[in-house]
Design a protein around this motif. Structure first.
Motif, PDB file in Angstrom:
ATOM      1  N   TRP A   1       0.814  -1.229   0.000  1.00  0.00           N
ATOM      2  CA  TRP A   1       0.000   0.000   0.000  1.00  0.00           C
ATOM      3  C   TRP A   1       0.843   1.272   0.000  1.00  0.00           C
ATOM      4  N   ILE A   2       2.146   1.166  -0.125  1.00  0.00           N
ATOM      5  CA  ILE A   2       3.019   2.337   0.020  1.00  0.00           C
ATOM      6  C   ILE A   2       3.346   2.912  -1.353  1.00  0.00           C
ATOM      7  N   SER A   3       2.831   4.079  -1.661  1.00  0.00           N
ATOM      8  CA  SER A   3       3.237   4.757  -2.892  1.00  0.00           C
ATOM      9  C   SER A   3       4.611   5.379  -2.660  1.00  0.00           C
ATOM     10  N   MET A   4       5.426   5.402  -3.696  1.00  0.00           N
ATOM     11  CA  MET A   4       6.817   5.816  -3.530  1.00  0.00           C
ATOM     12  C   MET A   4       6.933   7.226  -2.969  1.00  0.00           C
ATOM     13  N   SER A   5       6.154   8.145  -3.486  1.00  0.00           N
ATOM     14  CA  SER A   5       6.280   9.539  -3.057  1.00  0.00           C
ATOM     15  C   SER A   5       5.687   9.790  -1.675  1.00  0.00           C
ATOM     16  N   SER A   6       5.038   8.785  -1.097  1.00  0.00           N
ATOM     17  CA  SER A   6       4.526   8.926   0.270  1.00  0.00           C
ATOM     18  C   SER A   6       5.504   8.373   1.300  1.00  0.00           C
ATOM     19  N   ALA A   7       6.562   7.695   0.866  1.00  0.00           N
ATOM     20  CA  ALA A   7       7.416   6.941   1.783  1.00  0.00           C
ATOM     21  C   ALA A   7       8.462   7.829   2.446  1.00  0.00           C
ATOM     22  N   MET A   8       8.661   7.625   3.744  1.00  0.00           N
ATOM     23  CA  MET A   8       9.775   8.207   4.478  1.00  0.00           C
ATOM     24  C   MET A   8      10.437   7.096   5.285  1.00  0.00           C
ATOM     25  N   LEU A   9      11.768   7.056   5.252  1.00  0.00           N
ATOM     26  CA  LEU A   9      12.539   6.037   5.948  1.00  0.00           C
ATOM     27  C   LEU A   9      13.381   6.673   7.050  1.00  0.00           C
ATOM     28  N   ARG A  10      13.615   5.922   8.104  1.00  0.00           N
ATOM     29  CA  ARG A  10      14.663   6.290   9.042  1.00  0.00           C
ATOM     30  C   ARG A  10      15.997   5.893   8.406  1.00  0.00           C
ATOM     31  N   THR A  11      16.939   6.805   8.338  1.00  0.00           N
ATOM     32  CA  THR A  11      18.218   6.510   7.702  1.00  0.00           C
ATOM     33  C   THR A  11      18.904   5.325   8.369  1.00  0.00           C
ATOM     34  N   GLN A  12      18.770   5.199   9.675  1.00  0.00           N
ATOM     35  CA  GLN A  12      19.342   4.059  10.382  1.00  0.00           C
ATOM     36  C   GLN A  12      18.771   2.740   9.870  1.00  0.00           C
ATOM     37  N   ALA A  13      17.469   2.727   9.547  1.00  0.00           N
ATOM     38  CA  ALA A  13      16.850   1.511   9.007  1.00  0.00           C
ATOM     39  C   ALA A  13      17.420   1.184   7.638  1.00  0.00           C
ATOM     40  N   LEU A  14      17.603   2.200   6.805  1.00  0.00           N
ATOM     41  CA  LEU A  14      18.190   1.976   5.490  1.00  0.00           C
ATOM     42  C   LEU A  14      19.583   1.374   5.619  1.00  0.00           C
ATOM     43  N   HIS A  15      20.390   1.931   6.525  1.00  0.00           N
ATOM     44  CA  HIS A  15      21.769   1.474   6.662  1.00  0.00           C
ATOM     45  C   HIS A  15      21.870   0.134   7.382  1.00  0.00           C
TER      46      HIS A  15
ATOM     47  N   GLN B   1      13.128  -4.306 -12.002  1.00  0.00           N
ATOM     48  CA  GLN B   1      12.673  -3.189 -12.821  1.00  0.00           C
ATOM     49  C   GLN B   1      11.314  -2.642 -12.389  1.00  0.00           C
ATOM     50  N   LEU B   2      10.469  -3.490 -11.811  1.00  0.00           N
ATOM     51  CA  LEU B   2       9.122  -3.087 -11.414  1.00  0.00           C
ATOM     52  C   LEU B   2       8.933  -3.072  -9.901  1.00  0.00           C
ATOM     53  N   CYS B   3       9.619  -3.947  -9.209  1.00  0.00           N
ATOM     54  CA  CYS B   3       9.369  -4.162  -7.777  1.00  0.00           C
ATOM     55  C   CYS B   3      10.525  -3.719  -6.899  1.00  0.00           C
ATOM     56  N   GLU B   4      11.426  -2.868  -7.413  1.00  0.00           N
ATOM     57  CA  GLU B   4      12.581  -2.488  -6.605  1.00  0.00           C
ATOM     58  C   GLU B   4      12.172  -1.684  -5.373  1.00  0.00           C
ATOM     59  N   GLU B   5      11.104  -0.898  -5.481  1.00  0.00           N
ATOM     60  CA  GLU B   5      10.644  -0.122  -4.332  1.00  0.00           C
ATOM     61  C   GLU B   5      10.018  -1.038  -3.286  1.00  0.00           C
ATOM     62  N   ALA B   6       9.098  -1.904  -3.736  1.00  0.00           N
ATOM     63  CA  ALA B   6       8.445  -2.827  -2.817  1.00  0.00           C
ATOM     64  C   ALA B   6       9.466  -3.714  -2.121  1.00  0.00           C
ATOM     65  N   ASP B   7      10.464  -4.185  -2.856  1.00  0.00           N
ATOM     66  CA  ASP B   7      11.488  -5.043  -2.276  1.00  0.00           C
ATOM     67  C   ASP B   7      12.205  -4.346  -1.120  1.00  0.00           C
ATOM     68  N   LEU B   8      12.543  -3.078  -1.290  1.00  0.00           N
ATOM     69  CA  LEU B   8      13.190  -2.321  -0.217  1.00  0.00           C
ATOM     70  C   LEU B   8      12.259  -2.182   0.987  1.00  0.00           C
ATOM     71  N   PHE B   9      10.996  -1.861   0.734  1.00  0.00           N
ATOM     72  CA  PHE B   9      10.043  -1.699   1.829  1.00  0.00           C
ATOM     73  C   PHE B   9       9.843  -3.014   2.585  1.00  0.00           C
ATOM     74  N   TYR B  10       9.787  -4.130   1.872  1.00  0.00           N
ATOM     75  CA  TYR B  10       9.623  -5.430   2.530  1.00  0.00           C
ATOM     76  C   TYR B  10      10.775  -5.691   3.502  1.00  0.00           C
ATOM     77  N   ARG B  11      12.000  -5.435   3.051  1.00  0.00           N
ATOM     78  CA  ARG B  11      13.150  -5.749   3.894  1.00  0.00           C
ATOM     79  C   ARG B  11      13.224  -4.849   5.126  1.00  0.00           C
ATOM     80  N   ILE B  12      12.796  -3.611   5.010  1.00  0.00           N
ATOM     81  CA  ILE B  12      12.704  -2.759   6.200  1.00  0.00           C
ATOM     82  C   ILE B  12      11.604  -3.274   7.125  1.00  0.00           C
ATOM     83  N   ALA B  13      10.470  -3.661   6.547  1.00  0.00           N
ATOM     84  CA  ALA B  13       9.346  -4.144   7.358  1.00  0.00           C
ATOM     85  C   ALA B  13       9.683  -5.436   8.096  1.00  0.00           C
TER      86      ALA B  13
END
Length: 313
Positions: free
Chosen positions: A152-166, A177-189
């Protein structure tokens, strides 16, 4: 300008001159002003560079020598971010003025929060088409499985904690090519809590005909790729998320079947879904549909997406 702003806003651009001024205006009018823009120009050939560079000192402009994939371009932009939070704004989307303030408040109130989004209006021209949270609000907390079932996360609505990214061993997966955003969100979740602002503070612009229907086969391939990656990354994944694996494998089979049928390969389409046909009305209906010419794809796909979500699962 603050050398370490609270929020780094990632804007990746490739020939966005038409909509870019409106997107930048939505940042300029934010009620929360402790931010920087990391503007990554993916070798644009239109007026985008001049528009970006005239914005002011809070925008840091970078230009690639040649056009890269979006996942690669996002990773390059992320390496320049200095904020403790990272927001994304695609250059044709819009923010309402309270967007950053509302999300920063969520993060400041919960140190376990890794990702927060907002509700999103989908629009074309002057017409609002739909709202992402309209049918049901998403879940909160440690909700890895729920997010994978319903992204349910649209790309332009997303905010990450930098610590979570790192905390991740890689950021955007450049093989997707299509799911690179969702893949990142899944791994943070998987390792962090998620939350959302229950207000449509993001506006997602769509252009012309929606081509998502025509990418079913690629969605199937990338879904299976992500599942295989999760099996390698997370011990006991099959045991903990067996129902999820079954659901997504079945969904990928349906997507592959649709892609084959749309290419006029009805026999192969029926073979792809045969293992699941006895357990699902949707699959049995598709078996019947697959005898129709592939030229019926556009009309029937729109009918399919008009169905309630529970009938499409």
């Amino acid at each position: 300008m603050n050398a370490t702003p609270a929020v780094s806003i990632i804007m990746n651009c490739l020939n966005c001159a038409r909509d870019l001024p409106a997107a930048l205006a939505g940042v300029q009018t934010q009620t929360f002003q402790d931010w920087e823009i990391i503007f990554w120009d993916n070798a644009s050939t239109d007026a985008s560079p001049g528009i970006a560079q005239s914005f002011g000192p809070k925008l840091r402009y970078f230009r690639a020598e040649e056009t890269a994939t979006l996942g690669s371009a996002r990773n390059q932009a992320l390496r320049e971010a200095r904020g403790r939070y990272i927001a994304f704004l695609d250059c044709d989307d819009l923010w309402l003025e309270e967007k950053l303030e509302a999300q920063v408040a969520l993060f400041e109130g919960n140190p376990r929060l890794g990702l927060a989004c907002t509700d999103t209006e989908i629009f074309a021209g002057a017409k609002t088409l739909s709202r992402v949270f309209a049918r049901s609000a998403p879940a909160r907390g440690r909700i890895f499985a729920e997010l994978m079932q319903r992204q349910w996360i649209s790309m332009s609505s997303a905010m990450l904690r930098t610590q979570a990214l790192h905390s991740l061993d890689h950021w955007f997966d450049e093989s997707l090519q299509l799911c690179e955003e969702a893949d990142l969100f899944y791994r943070i979740a998987h390792d962090w809590e998620l939350d959302y602002v229950d207000a449509p503070l993001t506006r997602w612009r769509v252009h012309g005909a929606n081509t998502t229907f025509k990418k079913f086969g690629q969605f199937a391939q990338e879904t299976l790729y992500i599942l295989d990656k999760h099996r390698r990354m997370y011990p006991s994944y099959e045991e903990e998320h067996g129902n999820l694996v079954e659901l997504l494998t079945r969904r990928a089979a349906f997507q592959q079947g649709v892609a084959l049928w749309s290419d006029g390969r009805g026999t192969e389409a029926r073979a792809a879904i045969t293992p699941y046909a006895s357990r699902s009305i949707k699959f049995r209906l598709f078996q019947i549909v697959s005898y129709l010419p592939g030229s019926c794809f556009d009309v029937l796909s729109r009918l399919y997406f008009a169905l309630p979500g529970r009938l499409r699962r």
